[in-house]
Design an enzyme around this catalytic site. Structure first.
Site, PDB file in Angstrom:
ATOM      1  N   SER A 118       0.637  -1.405   0.008  1.00 47.74           N
ATOM      2  CA  SER A 118       0.158   0.216  -0.092  1.00 47.74           C
ATOM      3  C   SER A 118       0.947   1.552  -0.013  1.00 47.74           C
ATOM      4  O   SER A 118       0.610   2.242  -0.210  1.00 47.74           O
ATOM      5  CB  SER A 118      -0.931   0.023   1.389  1.00 47.74           C
ATOM      6  OG  SER A 118      -0.261   0.225   2.580  1.00 47.74           O
ATOM      7  N   LYS A 165       0.928   4.456   6.834  1.00 51.47           N
ATOM      8  CA  LYS A 165       0.255   5.112   5.995  1.00 51.47           C
ATOM      9  C   LYS A 165       0.840   6.617   6.305  1.00 51.47           C
ATOM     10  O   LYS A 165       1.624   7.004   7.233  1.00 51.47           O
ATOM     11  CB  LYS A 165      -1.160   5.249   6.194  1.00 51.47           C
ATOM     12  CG  LYS A 165      -1.593   4.073   6.040  1.00 51.47           C
ATOM     13  CD  LYS A 165      -1.905   3.521   4.506  1.00 51.47           C
ATOM     14  CE  LYS A 165      -2.814   2.080   4.528  1.00 51.47           C
ATOM     15  NZ  LYS A 165      -1.957   1.049   4.788  1.00 51.47           N
TER      16      LYS A 165
END
Length: 196
Positions: A117, A154
């Site tokens: 991701s 993230k």
């Protein structure tokens, strides 16, 4: 109506009381450990969800930083990513990667990445992240967050009073942090180590 309670029948150590050794979820003795209060719920959630089953050993998840000091040669010539040039055999200095990668040893840990991701930020599956808990999480920083019991890496986005965890891969959706979300930021990523 008042009940008569025999206080001597409560509390204290009684023979045969408590959980039998090895009768817990793991079938082995347990050990009391001290953890930071801010991380207790996250660690409990991690254990409850069985996230440890596929890593085999807790030390595979968190690797203590700066266990040994090894100084490697740093060559004076630069590596050109275009056309090759003759290499110079000149050692400029000895470089300790701990000094280069770790700003605050006591607040730093290493964490292995699983998934893609964050691919477009150069963080790939299997990379080792250097995470510093002493760096303040801020808008635009890449962070390790425990979100509803799951660890994730993230980019933190804080805008107009709203908080998001943004992936760096268009195949993954942004994660909006809502008021009811249980999120704890474990630290800020300061470096990523890739192996080829």
């Amino acid at each position: 109506m008042t009940e008569n309670i025999n206080k001597s029948a409560h509390g204290g150590v009684r023979r045969g009381a408590g959980r039998k050794s090895g009768s817990g979820r793991f079938g082995e003795k347990t050990k009391v450990i001290r953890v930071p209060e801010s991380q207790a719920e996250t660690i409990q959630a991690w254990i409850k969800q069985g996230k440890f089953a596929d890593i085999g050993n807790f030390s595979d998840l968190f690797v203590p930083a700066n266990e040994a000091t090894i100084r490697l040669p740093l060559y004076a010539s630069k590596v050109i990513a275009g056309f090759p040039s003759p290499a110079e055999d000149y050692v400029e200095a000895r470089l300790d990667l701990n000094e280069k990668l770790i700003r605050n040893q006591e607040a730093t840990f290493l964490l292995k990445v699983q998934g893609d991701s964050m691919r477009d930020a150069g963080i790939l599956d299997g990379d080792i992240l250097v995470v510093d808990r002493s760096v303040a999480p801020a808008d635009g920083k890449i962070v390790i967050a425990a979100l509803d019991g799951d660890l994730t890496v993230k980019r933190l986005r804080i805008r107009d009073g709203k908080t998001w965890l943004l992936p760096e891969n268009p195949d993954y959706p942004p994660i909006a942090i809502r008021e009811e979300s249980d999120m704890v930021i474990w630290g800020v990523v300061t470096a990523s180590i890739s192996q080829y």
